[in-house]
Scaffold this motif. Structure first.
Motif, PDB file in Angstrom:
ATOM      1  N   LYS A  85       0.810  -1.212   0.000  1.00 36.53           N
ATOM      2  CA  LYS A  85       0.000   0.000   0.000  1.00 36.53           C
ATOM      3  C   LYS A  85       0.850   1.273   0.000  1.00 36.53           C
ATOM      4  N   LEU A  86       2.190   1.122   0.110  1.00 30.79           N
ATOM      5  CA  LEU A  86       3.039   2.315   0.226  1.00 30.79           C
ATOM      6  C   LEU A  86       2.907   3.274  -0.957  1.00 30.79           C
ATOM      7  N   PRO A  87       2.946   2.840  -2.223  1.00 35.39           N
ATOM      8  CA  PRO A  87       2.811   3.816  -3.321  1.00 35.39           C
ATOM      9  C   PRO A  87       1.546   4.660  -3.209  1.00 35.39           C
ATOM     10  N   GLU A  88       0.420   4.049  -2.855  1.00 34.82           N
ATOM     11  CA  GLU A  88      -0.816   4.813  -2.709  1.00 34.82           C
ATOM     12  C   GLU A  88      -0.753   5.734  -1.493  1.00 34.82           C
ATOM     13  N   ALA A  89      -0.084   5.264  -0.428  1.00 36.87           N
ATOM     14  CA  ALA A  89       0.061   6.093   0.772  1.00 36.87           C
ATOM     15  C   ALA A  89       0.896   7.335   0.470  1.00 36.87           C
ATOM     16  N   LEU A  90       1.939   7.185  -0.332  1.00 30.11           N
ATOM     17  CA  LEU A  90       2.779   8.333  -0.687  1.00 30.11           C
ATOM     18  C   LEU A  90       1.995   9.347  -1.524  1.00 30.11           C
ATOM     19  N   LYS A  91       1.160   8.861  -2.413  1.00 32.22           N
ATOM     20  CA  LYS A  91       0.317   9.772  -3.198  1.00 32.22           C
ATOM     21  C   LYS A  91      -0.629  10.547  -2.284  1.00 32.22           C
ATOM     22  N   LEU A  92      -1.212   9.843  -1.331  1.00 25.15           N
ATOM     23  CA  LEU A  92      -2.124  10.485  -0.379  1.00 25.15           C
ATOM     24  C   LEU A  92      -1.404  11.556   0.423  1.00 25.15           C
ATOM     25  N   LEU A  93      -0.202  11.242   0.896  1.00 28.77           N
ATOM     26  CA  LEU A  93       0.550  12.202   1.701  1.00 28.77           C
ATOM     27  C   LEU A  93       0.975  13.409   0.870  1.00 28.77           C
ATOM     28  N   LYS A  94       1.316  13.185  -0.400  1.00 25.83           N
ATOM     29  CA  LYS A  94       1.690  14.295  -1.270  1.00 25.83           C
ATOM     30  C   LYS A  94       0.514  15.241  -1.481  1.00 25.83           C
ATOM     31  N   SER A  95      -0.680  14.666  -1.589  1.00 26.26           N
ATOM     32  CA  SER A  95      -1.857  15.517  -1.782  1.00 26.26           C
ATOM     33  C   SER A  95      -2.182  16.294  -0.511  1.00 26.26           C
ATOM     34  N   LYS A  96      -1.898  15.723   0.633  1.00 24.19           N
ATOM     35  CA  LYS A  96      -2.194  16.373   1.913  1.00 24.19           C
ATOM     36  C   LYS A  96      -1.132  17.403   2.274  1.00 24.19           C
ATOM     37  N   TYR A  97       0.114  17.128   1.891  1.00 26.00           N
ATOM     38  CA  TYR A  97       1.236  18.018   2.243  1.00 26.00           C
ATOM     39  C   TYR A  97       1.988  18.396   0.965  1.00 26.00           C
ATOM     40  N   PRO A  98       1.398  19.241   0.129  1.00 23.90           N
ATOM     41  CA  PRO A  98       2.037  19.596  -1.158  1.00 23.90           C
ATOM     42  C   PRO A  98       3.352  20.344  -0.987  1.00 23.90           C
ATOM     43  N   GLU A  99       3.580  20.912   0.183  1.00 23.19           N
ATOM     44  CA  GLU A  99       4.825  21.651   0.422  1.00 23.19           C
ATOM     45  C   GLU A  99       6.014  20.719   0.694  1.00 23.19           C
ATOM     46  N   CYS A 100       5.746  19.428   0.830  1.00 19.28           N
ATOM     47  CA  CYS A 100       6.786  18.450   1.163  1.00 19.28           C
ATOM     48  C   CYS A 100       6.987  17.466   0.017  1.00 19.28           C
ATOM     49  N   GLU A 101       8.158  16.833   0.030  1.00 19.19           N
ATOM     50  CA  GLU A 101       8.458  15.754  -0.903  1.00 19.19           C
ATOM     51  C   GLU A 101       8.338  14.416  -0.180  1.00 19.19           C
ATOM     52  N   PHE A 102       7.787  13.435  -0.882  1.00 19.45           N
ATOM     53  CA  PHE A 102       7.687  12.085  -0.346  1.00 19.45           C
ATOM     54  C   PHE A 102       8.279  11.128  -1.374  1.00 19.45           C
ATOM     55  N   THR A 103       9.282  10.377  -0.967  1.00 15.26           N
ATOM     56  CA  THR A 103       9.970   9.523  -1.921  1.00 15.26           C
ATOM     57  C   THR A 103      10.162   8.123  -1.363  1.00 15.26           C
ATOM     58  N   HIS A 104       9.976   7.134  -2.243  1.00 11.02           N
ATOM     59  CA  HIS A 104      10.299   5.747  -1.899  1.00 11.02           C
ATOM     60  C   HIS A 104      11.793   5.607  -2.125  1.00 11.02           C
ATOM     61  N   SER A 105      12.561   5.596  -1.041  1.00 12.53           N
ATOM     62  CA  SER A 105      13.997   5.829  -1.115  1.00 12.53           C
ATOM     63  C   SER A 105      14.786   4.608  -0.656  1.00 12.53           C
ATOM     64  N   THR A 106      16.088   4.793  -0.573  1.00  9.64           N
ATOM     65  CA  THR A 106      17.009   3.798  -0.016  1.00  9.64           C
ATOM     66  C   THR A 106      17.766   4.428   1.143  1.00  9.64           C
ATOM     67  N   LEU A 107      18.311   3.602   2.008  1.00 12.47           N
ATOM     68  CA  LEU A 107      19.119   4.143   3.109  1.00 12.47           C
ATOM     69  C   LEU A 107      20.320   4.900   2.577  1.00 12.47           C
ATOM     70  N   GLU A 108      20.954   4.379   1.542  1.00 10.98           N
ATOM     71  CA  GLU A 108      22.138   5.050   1.001  1.00 10.98           C
ATOM     72  C   GLU A 108      21.779   6.396   0.384  1.00 10.98           C
ATOM     73  N   ASN A 109      20.651   6.455  -0.313  1.00  7.73           N
ATOM     74  CA  ASN A 109      20.231   7.738  -0.885  1.00  7.73           C
ATOM     75  C   ASN A 109      19.920   8.744   0.214  1.00  7.73           C
ATOM     76  N   TYR A 110      19.212   8.297   1.244  1.00  2.84           N
ATOM     77  CA  TYR A 110      18.925   9.176   2.380  1.00  2.84           C
ATOM     78  C   TYR A 110      20.214   9.686   2.999  1.00  2.84           C
ATOM     79  N   ALA A 111      21.174   8.798   3.244  1.00  8.04           N
ATOM     80  CA  ALA A 111      22.436   9.196   3.865  1.00  8.04           C
ATOM     81  C   ALA A 111      23.177  10.212   2.999  1.00  8.04           C
ATOM     82  N   ASN A 112      23.190   9.983   1.686  1.00  9.44           N
ATOM     83  CA  ASN A 112      23.886  10.920   0.794  1.00  9.44           C
ATOM     84  C   ASN A 112      23.213  12.287   0.788  1.00  9.44           C
TER      85      ASN A 112
END
Length: 895
Positions: free
Chosen positions: A230-257
């Motif tokens: 359900k995560l892809p749909e949850a991210l879409k929902l959160l993006k619609s609720k918080y348009p000022e923020c970014e929501f990404t399905h990420s990796t630990l390495e990408n987050y760390a970088n």
């Protein structure tokens, strides 16, 4: 910050290999888990990525059943959809040895690289605290980021989610600290839209307040959770609720970088050394896990000893001298050992059936050890099964890098009779020979070597051959204590066994006295008095140090569970000094004397949360105290026949040293700990208990004297805050539940699902080994030296055929204060030898190292065994190497 806030969702599942279910039960689930994961990653383009909990066991255990999917997993790794490694398994931090942590990474990275690029993040999300040297270990593999959860947080200065974590040697990693819900806080499969928004709003408030950059980490998973479809749909929902923020399905390495791109390391808060608190942040469960199912910890200690201190050095000698390398079987034994170091398994916090299998794994380690050490020994020293009667030679090995004088227990046998096996009417059964009247032992120079007979009996023996059936013989078997004298460093010394008409009679400096009330045993360095109540008084005659009231046994109630010790509402304490002991001499020299102290303690049979039972049971304690003629230690073996449930038994050392500071050996360092009392009202989840953990020893001191307690597989200690200088070492803790409710020491809730654990009561006979060493304050050089000798295992090889050579061998030697040998093994690439040393103290040192064999190159290397630079010897042939305080150094030797 200025940048748009980005929430990085990293999908994962924390996969305990065994815990409330057995390994095979969880693996059955794991097979279906992977089917669901393949479906998502291969067919749903919106599900971007999954992380396998930082451990390879999730993959290797699956591929053992379905090897046909190897390429399928490899394709996902290479495409960036699957993060794997770096660990083999999520082992506990404080109970395994330092080498175990290194092997865990070596193994995990080796496995991961067969499938693609490993995730180079030190992801350790569920361990019950973290060792001080973990940043140095991670940097040794070029890993510069760690993610932790338990054992830290909630105290002043611990409000951030980003830190610089610094090891005692100065090694640093960027550390991310997970929020209160840990790795289980961003999973939405079971939520509707309203719940998704509510869950995120709660998370947002906490993580926004902690972040030092515009990037936030949310782990999308939980214990044994299937991937969150359900995560892809949850991210879409959160993006619609918080348009000022970014929501990404990420990796630990990408987050760390992303964090690294914004962070100013100089401005980050620092964490120094170990984490063993964090009780306002989350459960740390450090108040009992070091003593649950002590027998598992003891088995782990001896398994590590067999692998690190015998098999690997022995195999290295064979690689050097005979060009034979049997590292594959050693690797297999390491896998069994590491599997048992899974954080739930080794901590004793799993269901009973887990330990049925765990003990089989330790059995497998022992079987590999026995058979492989036999084979390797035969490579090194000629073996001929045609000679199967009397033992003629004894080879005693020393796996320390320095010459030592050591008493070694070993067995010698003399042929009495051949035993006929099978039907063979043409063979007559031989007559039994007379028992031998005596024997002596000499070195190859003809010098007679003293020994002491410990036991003698007749038994059956097998002599194995490679091209024939084994010879079965009846033998006159002697267990002896041998005064080896000047064992060469990292090598062996040969002794010759010669029959004589009489047993020799040796003089001794050991003295034994009994004045009607008290026993005294004494050598040139120490005097030991066994008091009338069975406690010990030890006097160091050279340094003029003495301690009384040592080796006292305390029994009390334990209403806790496998995770946490908890005293009952109304406790009762029982001490061995309140019972009349039976005391007798069990050994009289000439090399070692021993006194046995036996108690029958009448104690409550059971404990509940309310108090202790009226019904009583008798618990037998037998403590054997040994003093060797040349020793500065007092070695003790204690047996306890446990007949009670829900209780704790400790051995106490009432030193009367007025201190709240202890020095505990940890992985690659000695940790200085300050013990203090806390206001329990400030800790709603888990209460601070003054229980700490050790590896080789713990010691305390004042300005005049110090005392060290060495233990073999006993890890939990307490320095009392109410009784000055009292050290308590936990011997056993009997509990009957995986997790209890409403514990006074853990009021925050259950630590797991309720399961009856009758085997965790540890009923029956148990044996514990520990030693006492007195020292001048701050003299950790002597403490380390004595600890290394105490923890150095005995290993002997016997030969029945005449051998003229092989009298002595020394592979290498290391000189230097506080220089500890950690590893001697063949390199992972099979092309050389790995030597690892470390300095566990806060004082810089220098190692003088001499290799007694020809070699092409001697190089400084990383823990990963990658070469850093070549080193050159000095004119005397020694390599002189600076070993800074708390530093681990690895060398690669190419032959």
């Amino acid at each position: 910050m200025g940048n748009k806030v980005t929430y990085h969702f990293v999908s994962q599942s924390h996969w305990d290999r065994e815990w409330v279910l057995s390994f095979e039960e969880y693996r059955t689930m794991l097979i279906d888990f992977w089917d669901a994961l393949f479906e998502l990653l291969e067919k749903n383009s919106e599900f971007k990525h999954f992380m396998t909990d930082g451990q390879m066991q999730m993959i290797m255990d699956y591929l053992e059943v379905k090897p046909q999917n190897f390429e399928r997993i490899k394709k996902l790794v290479e495409s960036g959809k699957l993060s794997i490694g770096p660990w083999y398994i999520q082992i506990d931090q404080f109970l395994p040895s330092g080498e175990s942590h290194i092997r865990n990474l070596l193994t995990g990275l080796k496995m991961a690289r067969t499938l693609g690029k490993p995730m180079m993040i030190g992801y350790i999300p569920d361990q019950f605290g973290h060792i001080a040297q973990m940043p140095q270990i991670l940097r040794g593999f070029d890993i510069d980021v760690a993610v932790i959860y338990r054992g830290f947080g909630g105290e002043p200065g611990q409000e951030s989610s980003e830190y610089v974590w610094q090891a005692p040697d100065g090694s640093q990693v960027l550390m991310f600290h997970l929020p209160k819900d840990g790795y289980s806080f961003g999973y939405f499969t079971m939520d509707d839209e309203d719940m998704i928004l509510k869950r995120f709003e709660r998370l947002k408030e906490e993580i926004d307040g902690r972040a030092q950059t515009s990037h936030r980490l949310i782990l999308n998973g939980g214990d044994h959770h299937w991937p969150d479809f359900k995560l892809p749909e949850a991210l879409k929902l959160l993006k619609s609720k918080y348009p000022e923020c970014e929501f990404t399905h990420s990796t630990l390495e990408n987050y760390a970088n992303c964090v690294k791109s914004e962070i100013n390391f100089q401005n980050l808060p620092k964490l120094y050394g170990e984490t063993r608190f964090g009780l306002k942040h989350a459960f740390a469960v450090i108040g009992g896990t070091a003593s649950s199912r002590v027998y598992v910890k003891q088995e782990n200690y001896f398994a590590q000893l067999k692998l690190e201190k015998i098999l690997e050095p022995l195999n290295t000698m064979a690689f050097l001298l005979k060009n034979k390398n049997r590292s594959e079987l050693i690797y297999l034994a390491w896998l069994y050992c590491l599997q048992n170091q899974d954080h739930d398994t080794i901590n004793g916090t799993a269901v009973d059936r887990v330990y049925k299998e765990a003990m089989v794994r330790y059995l497998k380690v022992d079987e590999i050890f026995k058979s492989l050490s036999f084979q390797i020994s035969n490579d090194l020293i000629p073996y001929d099964s045609r000679f199967y009667k009397d033992d003629l030679h004894l080879f005693v090995f020393n796996f320390l890098p320095l010459e030592i004088n050591k008493l070694v227990e070993c067995e010698i046998e003399f042929h009495l009779q051949d035993i006929l096996v099978g039907l063979n009417p043409n063979v007559k059964i031989s007559l039994k020979s007379s028992s031998i009247p005596g024997f002596k032992i000499t070195d190859d120079k003809g010098n007679e070597i003293r020994y002491q007979i410990l036991s003698r009996d007749e038994k059956y023996s097998l002599v194995w051959g490679y091209h024939e059936y084994p010879h079965q013989i009846l033998v006159d078997n002697f267990k002896i204590l041998l005064d080896t004298q000047k064992l060469p460093p990292l090598g062996w010394k040969k002794f010759n066994i010669i029959k004589t008409d009489l047993f020799p009679n040796y003089s001794s400096n050991l003295r034994i006295e009994f004045n009607g009330n008290e026993y005294l045993i004494e050598n040139d360095s120490l005097k030991i008095k066994v008091n009338k109540n069975g406690s010990l008084k030890i006097v160091d005659k050279i340094n003029h140090i003495e301690f009384d009231d040592l080796n006292i046994f305390e029994e009390s109630g334990d209403a806790g569970d496998e995770f946490n010790y908890c005293f009952p509402d109304k406790d009762e304490f029982y001490y061995s000094t309140d019972f009349k002991p039976e005391i007798k001499i069990i050994e009289t020299g000439p090399l070692r004397t021993g006194i046995q102290i036996r108690y029958l303690m009448l104690i409550p049979a059971q404990t509940s949360i309310q108090g202790r039972s009226v019904e009583k049971t008798e618990m037998e304690i037998i403590s054997n105290v040994y003093l060797e003629y040349n020793s500065k230690r007092v070695d003790i073996k204690t047996k306890i026949n446990n007949t009670a449930k829900n209780h704790r038994v400790r051995v106490l050392f009432r030193t009367n040293i007025n201190t709240n500071i202890s020095y505990a050996d940890s992985q690659f360092c000695i940790v200085k700990r300050t013990h203090k009392k806390y206001n329990w009202d400030e800790y709603p989840y888990e209460k601070p208990l003054n229980l700490e953990v050790l590896q080789r020893f713990v010691c305390i001191q004042d300005e005049n004297k110090g005392i060290a307690i060495f233990t073999r597989g006993l890890h939990e200690y307490e320095l009392s805050l109410d009784k000055p200088g009292q050290i308590g070492i936990t011997l056993l803790r009997g509990i009957g539940q995986l997790s209890e409710s409403n514990l006074k020491t853990r009021p925050g809730g259950d630590a797991g699902w309720k399961n009856e654990t009758p085997d965790a009561q540890c009923l029956g006979m148990h044996e514990f080994e520990y030693s006492i060493f007195l020292y001048k304050p701050n003299n950790f050089k002597d403490v380390n030296h004595q600890a290394e000798i105490y923890h150095s295992p005995n290993f002997t090889v016997k030969r029945k055929q005449p051998l003229q050579n092989f009298s002595r061998f020394s592979m290498l030697n290391v000189e230097g204060d506080n220089i500890i040998l950690s590893a001697l093994k063949t390199s992972e690439d099979g092309k050389g030898i790995i030597l690892r040393i470390y300095n566990p103290t806060d004082k810089d040192s220098t190692a003088k190292l001499r290799l007694n064999f020809s070699h092409k190159e001697f190089s400084l290397a990383k823990l990963s065994e990658e070469k850093i630079k070549s080193l050159e010897p000095e004119s005397d042939g020694y390599y002189s190497i600076a070993v800074p305080a708390f530093k681990i150094l690895t060398f690669k030797i190419e032959l």
